[in-house]
Write a protein that holds these residues in place. Structure first.
Motif, PDB file in Angstrom:
ATOM      1  N   THR A  67      14.258 -32.154 -60.754  1.00 44.39           N
ATOM      2  CA  THR A  67      12.998 -32.390 -60.051  1.00 44.39           C
ATOM      3  C   THR A  67      12.023 -33.306 -60.781  1.00 44.39           C
ATOM      4  O   THR A  67      11.081 -33.802 -60.185  1.00 44.39           O
ATOM      5  CB  THR A  67      12.281 -31.054 -59.763  1.00 44.39           C
ATOM      6  N   MET A  68      12.254 -33.507 -62.071  1.00 41.98           N
ATOM      7  CA  MET A  68      11.385 -34.361 -62.882  1.00 41.98           C
ATOM      8  C   MET A  68      12.272 -35.013 -63.933  1.00 41.98           C
ATOM      9  O   MET A  68      13.121 -34.345 -64.505  1.00 41.98           O
ATOM     10  CB  MET A  68      10.297 -33.515 -63.569  1.00 41.98           C
ATOM     11  N   TYR A  80       9.322 -26.721 -69.764  1.00 41.34           N
ATOM     12  CA  TYR A  80       7.886 -26.756 -70.060  1.00 41.34           C
ATOM     13  C   TYR A  80       7.363 -25.346 -70.346  1.00 41.34           C
ATOM     14  O   TYR A  80       6.585 -25.130 -71.281  1.00 41.34           O
ATOM     15  CB  TYR A  80       7.129 -27.403 -68.899  1.00 41.34           C
ATOM     16  N   GLU A  81       7.816 -24.383 -69.553  1.00 42.62           N
ATOM     17  CA  GLU A  81       7.411 -22.990 -69.771  1.00 42.62           C
ATOM     18  C   GLU A  81       7.906 -22.478 -71.124  1.00 42.62           C
ATOM     19  O   GLU A  81       7.189 -21.768 -71.829  1.00 42.62           O
ATOM     20  CB  GLU A  81       7.952 -22.106 -68.650  1.00 42.62           C
ATOM     21  N   LEU A  94       8.987 -35.515 -68.477  1.00 42.93           N
ATOM     22  CA  LEU A  94       8.801 -34.260 -69.202  1.00 42.93           C
ATOM     23  C   LEU A  94       8.397 -34.533 -70.648  1.00 42.93           C
ATOM     24  O   LEU A  94       7.501 -33.882 -71.181  1.00 42.93           O
ATOM     25  CB  LEU A  94      10.072 -33.411 -69.141  1.00 42.93           C
ATOM     26  N   SER A 123      16.146 -27.066 -66.190  1.00 46.49           N
ATOM     27  CA  SER A 123      15.179 -27.843 -65.406  1.00 46.49           C
ATOM     28  C   SER A 123      13.961 -28.173 -66.264  1.00 46.49           C
ATOM     29  O   SER A 123      13.686 -27.514 -67.270  1.00 46.49           O
ATOM     30  CB  SER A 123      14.717 -27.040 -64.177  1.00 46.49           C
ATOM     31  N   ALA A 124      13.224 -29.178 -65.823  1.00 46.41           N
ATOM     32  CA  ALA A 124      12.002 -29.579 -66.532  1.00 46.41           C
ATOM     33  C   ALA A 124      10.960 -28.472 -66.488  1.00 46.41           C
ATOM     34  O   ALA A 124      10.280 -28.213 -67.484  1.00 46.41           O
ATOM     35  CB  ALA A 124      11.453 -30.865 -65.911  1.00 46.41           C
ATOM     36  N   GLU A 125      10.844 -27.805 -65.346  1.00 44.23           N
ATOM     37  CA  GLU A 125       9.844 -26.749 -65.212  1.00 44.23           C
ATOM     38  C   GLU A 125      10.118 -25.602 -66.183  1.00 44.23           C
ATOM     39  O   GLU A 125       9.204 -25.127 -66.868  1.00 44.23           O
ATOM     40  CB  GLU A 125       9.816 -26.224 -63.765  1.00 44.23           C
ATOM     41  N   THR A 126      11.366 -25.182 -66.237  1.00 46.38           N
ATOM     42  CA  THR A 126      11.734 -24.111 -67.165  1.00 46.38           C
ATOM     43  C   THR A 126      11.489 -24.555 -68.606  1.00 46.38           C
ATOM     44  O   THR A 126      10.960 -23.796 -69.421  1.00 46.38           O
ATOM     45  CB  THR A 126      13.205 -23.699 -66.977  1.00 46.38           C
TER      46      THR A 126
END
Length: 136
Positions: free
Chosen positions: A61-62, A42-43, A67, A37-40
């Motif tokens: 989601t993104m 980015y982290e 991203l 995922s994009a969130e993972t």
């Protein structure tokens, strides 16, 4: 003493493709981190500062394009170290985005050699910049 292996972040929500890339690149001596995922992703970028990123456009989601912009806005040094992976490079919105942003595109389905050649070029440029920066 040998240098630490280069780190590549593979961002793709298709787990089988992500695993193929992880396995192939690991066999070539790279440290590979996968994110679905994009969130993972980015982290991971914040915590690990990988040497290169392979980024799918279609994430849950993104978009990978959003991203990409978030990453290079926060960490400008990643520009030139991110490749976009897509099967939709000819879609109007993707083409328009690519005209505005200088980014390597690796078209799916791709040959693994294309990925490894791009990574080798990114690492070579990084080494050249590091040598030049050390002399300045």
């Amino acid at each position: 003493m040998s240098a630490a292996p280069r780190t590549t972040l593979v961002v793709d929500d298709e787990a089988p493709l992500r695993r193929v890339l992880e396995r192939t690149l690991s066999h070539q001596g790279l440290r590979v981190i996968g994110a679905g995922s994009a969130e993972t992703a980015y982290e991971v970028v914040a915590a690990e500062q990988p040497d290169a990123l392979l980024l799918d456009i279609h994430l849950p989601t993104m978009s990978g394009l959003a991203l990409y912009l978030a990453i290079v806005h926060r960490w400008p040094a990643f520009e030139g170290r991110i490749a976009i992976m897509t099967g939709d490079a000819e879609a109007d919105e993707v083409r328009a985005w690519l005209e505005r942003h200088q980014c390597v595109v690796i078209r799916k389905p791709f040959n693994l050699r294309e990925v490894t050649d791009w990574l080798a070029a990114v690492f070579r440029i990084g080494e050249e910049r590091a040598r030049g920066g050390a002399e300045a």
